[in-house]
Write an enzyme that holds these catalytic residues in place. Structure first.
Site, PDB file in Angstrom:
ATOM      1  N   THR A 134      -1.817  11.672 -53.643  1.00 19.10           N
ATOM      2  CA  THR A 134      -1.757  12.614 -52.525  1.00 19.10           C
ATOM      3  C   THR A 134      -2.754  13.757 -52.631  1.00 19.10           C
ATOM      4  OG1 THR A 134      -0.375  14.367 -51.594  1.00 19.10           O
ATOM      5  CG2 THR A 134       0.210  13.633 -53.780  1.00 19.10           C
ATOM      6  N   GLU A 136      -2.013  16.648 -52.001  1.00 12.83           N
ATOM      7  CA  GLU A 136      -1.286  17.780 -52.583  1.00 12.83           C
ATOM      8  C   GLU A 136      -1.752  18.063 -54.008  1.00 12.83           C
ATOM      9  OE1 GLU A 136       1.421  20.055 -51.746  1.00 12.83           O
ATOM     10  OE2 GLU A 136       0.527  19.606 -49.820  1.00 12.83           O
ATOM     11  N   TYR A 158       6.374  18.397 -56.852  1.00 14.41           N
ATOM     12  CA  TYR A 158       5.955  17.117 -56.268  1.00 14.41           C
ATOM     13  C   TYR A 158       4.520  16.796 -56.681  1.00 14.41           C
ATOM     14  CZ  TYR A 158       4.106  13.990 -52.607  1.00 14.41           C
ATOM     15  OH  TYR A 158       3.485  12.960 -51.938  1.00 14.41           O
ATOM     16  N   LYS A 162       3.080  13.769 -59.042  1.00 19.50           N
ATOM     17  CA  LYS A 162       2.092  12.818 -58.525  1.00 19.50           C
ATOM     18  C   LYS A 162       0.818  12.832 -59.377  1.00 19.50           C
ATOM     19  CE  LYS A 162       3.767  10.806 -54.737  1.00 19.50           C
ATOM     20  NZ  LYS A 162       3.723   9.383 -54.451  1.00 19.50           N
TER      21      LYS A 162
HETATM   22  P1  NAP Z   1       8.688   8.445 -47.044  1.00 15.76           P
HETATM   23  O1  NAP Z   1       8.767   8.113 -45.597  1.00 15.76           O
HETATM   24  O2  NAP Z   1       9.399   9.643 -47.561  1.00 15.76           O
HETATM   25  O3  NAP Z   1       9.196   7.152 -47.859  1.00 15.76           O
HETATM   26  C1  NAP Z   1       9.494   7.208 -49.217  1.00 15.76           C
HETATM   27  C2  NAP Z   1      10.080   5.882 -49.653  1.00 15.76           C
HETATM   28  O4  NAP Z   1      10.442   5.985 -51.048  1.00 15.76           O
HETATM   29  C3  NAP Z   1      11.379   5.486 -48.921  1.00 15.76           C
HETATM   30  O5  NAP Z   1      11.405   4.098 -48.770  1.00 15.76           O
HETATM   31  C4  NAP Z   1      12.451   5.928 -49.895  1.00 15.76           C
HETATM   32  O6  NAP Z   1      13.674   5.238 -49.750  1.00 15.76           O
HETATM   33  C5  NAP Z   1      11.779   5.537 -51.204  1.00 15.76           C
HETATM   34  N1  NAP Z   1      12.393   6.188 -52.363  1.00 15.76           N
HETATM   35  C6  NAP Z   1      12.635   7.504 -52.556  1.00 15.76           C
HETATM   36  N2  NAP Z   1      13.230   7.699 -53.744  1.00 15.76           N
HETATM   37  C7  NAP Z   1      13.367   6.487 -54.317  1.00 15.76           C
HETATM   38  C8  NAP Z   1      13.915   6.016 -55.533  1.00 15.76           C
HETATM   39  N3  NAP Z   1      14.477   6.853 -56.414  1.00 15.76           N
HETATM   40  N4  NAP Z   1      13.887   4.689 -55.797  1.00 15.76           N
HETATM   41  C9  NAP Z   1      13.356   3.814 -54.905  1.00 15.76           C
HETATM   42  N5  NAP Z   1      12.832   4.193 -53.731  1.00 15.76           N
HETATM   43  C10 NAP Z   1      12.831   5.513 -53.439  1.00 15.76           C
HETATM   44  O7  NAP Z   1       7.173   8.584 -47.508  1.00 15.76           O
HETATM   45  P2  NAP Z   1       5.840   8.044 -46.776  1.00 15.76           P
HETATM   46  O8  NAP Z   1       5.363   9.102 -45.848  1.00 15.76           O
HETATM   47  O9  NAP Z   1       6.049   6.664 -46.307  1.00 15.76           O
HETATM   48  O10 NAP Z   1       4.820   8.056 -47.997  1.00 15.76           O
HETATM   49  C11 NAP Z   1       4.689   6.927 -48.853  1.00 15.76           C
HETATM   50  C12 NAP Z   1       4.147   7.378 -50.203  1.00 15.76           C
HETATM   51  O11 NAP Z   1       2.886   7.993 -50.028  1.00 15.76           O
HETATM   52  C13 NAP Z   1       5.012   8.396 -50.934  1.00 15.76           C
HETATM   53  O12 NAP Z   1       4.902   8.122 -52.309  1.00 15.76           O
HETATM   54  C14 NAP Z   1       4.362   9.724 -50.613  1.00 15.76           C
HETATM   55  O13 NAP Z   1       4.626  10.664 -51.638  1.00 15.76           O
HETATM   56  C15 NAP Z   1       2.901   9.309 -50.572  1.00 15.76           C
HETATM   57  N6  NAP Z   1       2.045  10.106 -49.674  1.00 15.76           N
HETATM   58  C16 NAP Z   1       2.401  10.299 -48.377  1.00 15.76           C
HETATM   59  C17 NAP Z   1       1.550  10.991 -47.539  1.00 15.76           C
HETATM   60  C18 NAP Z   1       1.899  11.226 -46.099  1.00 15.76           C
HETATM   61  O14 NAP Z   1       1.279  12.114 -45.490  1.00 15.76           O
HETATM   62  N7  NAP Z   1       2.807  10.463 -45.505  1.00 15.76           N
HETATM   63  C19 NAP Z   1       0.320  11.484 -48.032  1.00 15.76           C
HETATM   64  C20 NAP Z   1      -0.006  11.236 -49.364  1.00 15.76           C
HETATM   65  C21 NAP Z   1       0.850  10.534 -50.178  1.00 15.76           C
HETATM   66  P3  NAP Z   1      14.828   5.766 -48.735  1.00 15.76           P
HETATM   67  O15 NAP Z   1      14.412   5.307 -47.365  1.00 15.76           O
HETATM   68  O16 NAP Z   1      16.040   5.110 -49.256  1.00 15.76           O
HETATM   69  O17 NAP Z   1      14.855   7.265 -48.839  1.00 15.76           O
HETATM   70  N1  GDD Z   2       8.060  20.591 -43.366  1.00 17.62           N
HETATM   71  C1  GDD Z   2       7.762  21.757 -42.786  1.00 17.62           C
HETATM   72  N2  GDD Z   2       8.694  22.339 -41.966  1.00 17.62           N
HETATM   73  N3  GDD Z   2       6.555  22.306 -42.999  1.00 17.62           N
HETATM   74  C2  GDD Z   2       6.265  23.460 -42.366  1.00 17.62           C
HETATM   75  C3  GDD Z   2       7.173  24.104 -41.517  1.00 17.62           C
HETATM   76  C4  GDD Z   2       8.445  23.517 -41.316  1.00 17.62           C
HETATM   77  O1  GDD Z   2       9.300  24.020 -40.589  1.00 17.62           O
HETATM   78  N4  GDD Z   2       6.580  25.211 -41.026  1.00 17.62           N
HETATM   79  C5  GDD Z   2       5.363  25.269 -41.544  1.00 17.62           C
HETATM   80  N5  GDD Z   2       5.157  24.211 -42.376  1.00 17.62           N
HETATM   81  C6  GDD Z   2       3.936  23.972 -43.148  1.00 17.62           C
HETATM   82  C7  GDD Z   2       4.165  23.714 -44.636  1.00 17.62           C
HETATM   83  O2  GDD Z   2       4.372  24.959 -45.320  1.00 17.62           O
HETATM   84  C8  GDD Z   2       2.870  23.010 -45.000  1.00 17.62           C
HETATM   85  O3  GDD Z   2       1.861  23.959 -45.232  1.00 17.62           O
HETATM   86  C9  GDD Z   2       2.514  22.230 -43.734  1.00 17.62           C
HETATM   87  O4  GDD Z   2       3.345  22.769 -42.681  1.00 17.62           O
HETATM   88  C10 GDD Z   2       2.752  20.726 -43.811  1.00 17.62           C
HETATM   89  O5  GDD Z   2       4.070  20.507 -44.274  1.00 17.62           O
HETATM   90  P1  GDD Z   2       4.712  19.029 -44.298  1.00 17.62           P
HETATM   91  O6  GDD Z   2       4.612  18.407 -42.971  1.00 17.62           O
HETATM   92  O7  GDD Z   2       6.055  19.166 -44.926  1.00 17.62           O
HETATM   93  O8  GDD Z   2       3.714  18.214 -45.219  1.00 17.62           O
HETATM   94  P2  GDD Z   2       3.040  18.536 -46.631  1.00 17.62           P
HETATM   95  O9  GDD Z   2       1.591  18.762 -46.374  1.00 17.62           O
HETATM   96  O10 GDD Z   2       3.777  19.594 -47.368  1.00 17.62           O
HETATM   97  O11 GDD Z   2       3.268  17.179 -47.418  1.00 17.62           O
HETATM   98  C11 GDD Z   2       3.005  15.925 -46.786  1.00 17.62           C
HETATM   99  O12 GDD Z   2       1.668  15.546 -47.001  1.00 17.62           O
HETATM  100  C12 GDD Z   2       1.318  15.324 -48.380  1.00 17.62           C
HETATM  101  C13 GDD Z   2      -0.167  14.965 -48.405  1.00 17.62           C
HETATM  102  O13 GDD Z   2      -0.936  16.127 -48.417  1.00 17.62           O
HETATM  103  C14 GDD Z   2       3.994  14.890 -47.377  1.00 17.62           C
HETATM  104  O14 GDD Z   2       3.897  13.691 -46.647  1.00 17.62           O
HETATM  105  C15 GDD Z   2       3.668  14.598 -48.840  1.00 17.62           C
HETATM  106  O15 GDD Z   2       4.486  13.516 -49.295  1.00 17.62           O
HETATM  107  C16 GDD Z   2       2.193  14.208 -48.934  1.00 17.62           C
HETATM  108  O16 GDD Z   2       1.841  13.935 -50.262  1.00 17.62           O
END
Ligand code: NAP
Ligand code: GDD
Length: 346
Positions: A134, A136, A158, A162
């Protein structure tokens, strides 16, 4: 030709759903790991789980958990997949401050558990491994745009977990010759995005405000900047990363960034809500054309540490993988709004 077998940890999440669809389209046999839950947690994959045309199950699901080494090991040993995608994580940054040990266990050690099984099997079957890294991990960086060479400065439990996963993946690649690659993915969203991430929260709330089903939206820091792409594009990058000739690390992003506030403005525009911002800091508010306050800032949503500026330089992926994002932010917002509107029969 023999069908390839993929195993997805985290199949019930946003990316798991898009990735399984993509792999099935590419004729893979797809296995996924789900957690036991007191309520159903497969809503994102239900429509692909049972293909009505083929009248048979297209996904094969197994119960397991990233913190349970025995389940991780027995599932991999049973399936002996060609490719493993580790998408499983406690993926919410703010929540990781509340459950830091659990986040470290799942997101950090969970990766090690998979890698070590792959290592132990390496004379029997060469399994390719993808780690969901990520942006992050760049956290407090001062670099305007981040690439594979940018130093990491994690700002949350987190991101620290990662980062461990990132390095252990690289270590198993270099030390034991495991085909293990890291994707360093910037934020990516979709209609299937989790409800507590900011894009989904904004779109869901503003759609309901438009339909007079909700009065107000509460947000935290609206001045952090994110580089948002579409999950459908990003899972394609995951597949390309594992099907590259060599294991490697890749930044996947759009190279565009904007503040949360700007994102709100784009969503409001698409929904035809005209909004005016007034005030500063914690007192900043947004009003609709009738003078109703529809957005307020609430301290509750601020984090102990913030990541201010994420923008990814994906030149390496463009050059080596021939990957680039296809959908822009406007398409993404429209798709997410349409999905919400459909729930109310529009
Ligand atoms: P998500 O919607 O939160 O999905 C996370 C998945 O992990 C779900 O299937 C969840 O299962 C499973 N999980 C959580 N804890 C677990 C455990 N203890 N054992 C087995 N499975 C578990 O995340 P996503 O947005 O699809 O992201 C996929 C991956 O990419 C994650 O690793 C995230 O950190 C990473 N990532 C995401 C983003 C983004 O912007 N979306 C960016 C960079 C990296 P449940 O459904 O049962 O909760
Ligand atoms: N969730 C959330 N809720 N975020 C908020 C809010 C709120 O009400 N208000 C402001 N924010 C700001 C957060 O402080 C952050 O700066 C930004 O919105 C994005 O927050 P999220 O959407 O929660 O995403 P993230 O950037 O913290 O994390 C996501 O992206 C990562 C990749 O950069 C997640 O998907 C992570 O799993 C992933 O790794």
């Amino acid at each position: 030709m023999k069908k390839k077998i993929a195993l997805i940890f985290g199949i019930t999440g946003q990316d798991g759903a898009y990735l399984s669809k993509l792999l099935l389209k590419k004729k893979y046999i797809v296995h996924g790991v789900i957690r036991r839950s007191s309520s159903f947690n497969t809503s994102r994959i239900d429509n692909i789980y049972q293909d009505p045309l083929m009248k048979k199950r297209t996904l094969i699901l197994h119960y397991g958990d990233m913190i349970d080494s025995l389940s991780v090991s027995s599932i991999i040993n049973k399936i002996l997949p060609d490719e493993i995608y580790n998408l499983a994580a406690q993926s919410h940054v703010a929540v990781s401050f509340e459950v830091p040990e659990y986040t470290g266990n799942v997101d950090g050690l969970g990766t090690l558990r998979i890698l070590d099984v792959i290592k132990s099997l390496r004379n029997k079957k060469k399994i390719k491994f993808y780690q969901a890294g990520t942006s992050e991990m760049y956290g407090g960086t001062q670099k305007k745009a981040q690439n594979e060479k940018t130093n990491f400065e994690p700002q949350s439990p987190y991101a620290a977990a990662k980062l461990y996963a990132h390095w252990i993946t690289k270590i198993y690649r270099d030390a034991y010759g495991v085909f293990a690659s890291n994707g360093i993915l910037f934020n990516h969203e979709s209609p299937l995005r989790g409800e507590t991430f900011v894009t989904k929260k904004i779109i869901k709330a503003l759609t309901k405000i438009k339909l007079k089903k909700q009065k107000k939206l509460y947000l935290g820091n609206i001045y952090s900047k994110r580089d948002w792409g579409h999950a459908e594009d990003y899972v394609e990058a995951m597949w390309k990363i594992l099907n590259n000739k060599f294991p490697d690390d890749f930044v996947i992003a759009t190279n565009n960034k904007m503040t949360i506030k700007h994102f709100v403005n784009l969503v409001a525009k698409e929904l035809n809500i005209s909004i005016k911002w007034k005030g500063r800091g914690i007192n900043e508010k947004a009003f609709d054309q009738k003078g109703n306050c529809i957005i307020e800032i609430n301290k509750r949503y601020f984090r102990p540490l913030e990541v201010d500026n994420l923008r990814g330089n994906f030149n390496k992926a463009k050059k080596v993988l021939k990957w680039r994002p296809k959908k822009n932010i406007k398409t993404l917002i429209k798709e997410m709004i349409d999905y919400e509107l459909e729930k109310y029969g529009y």
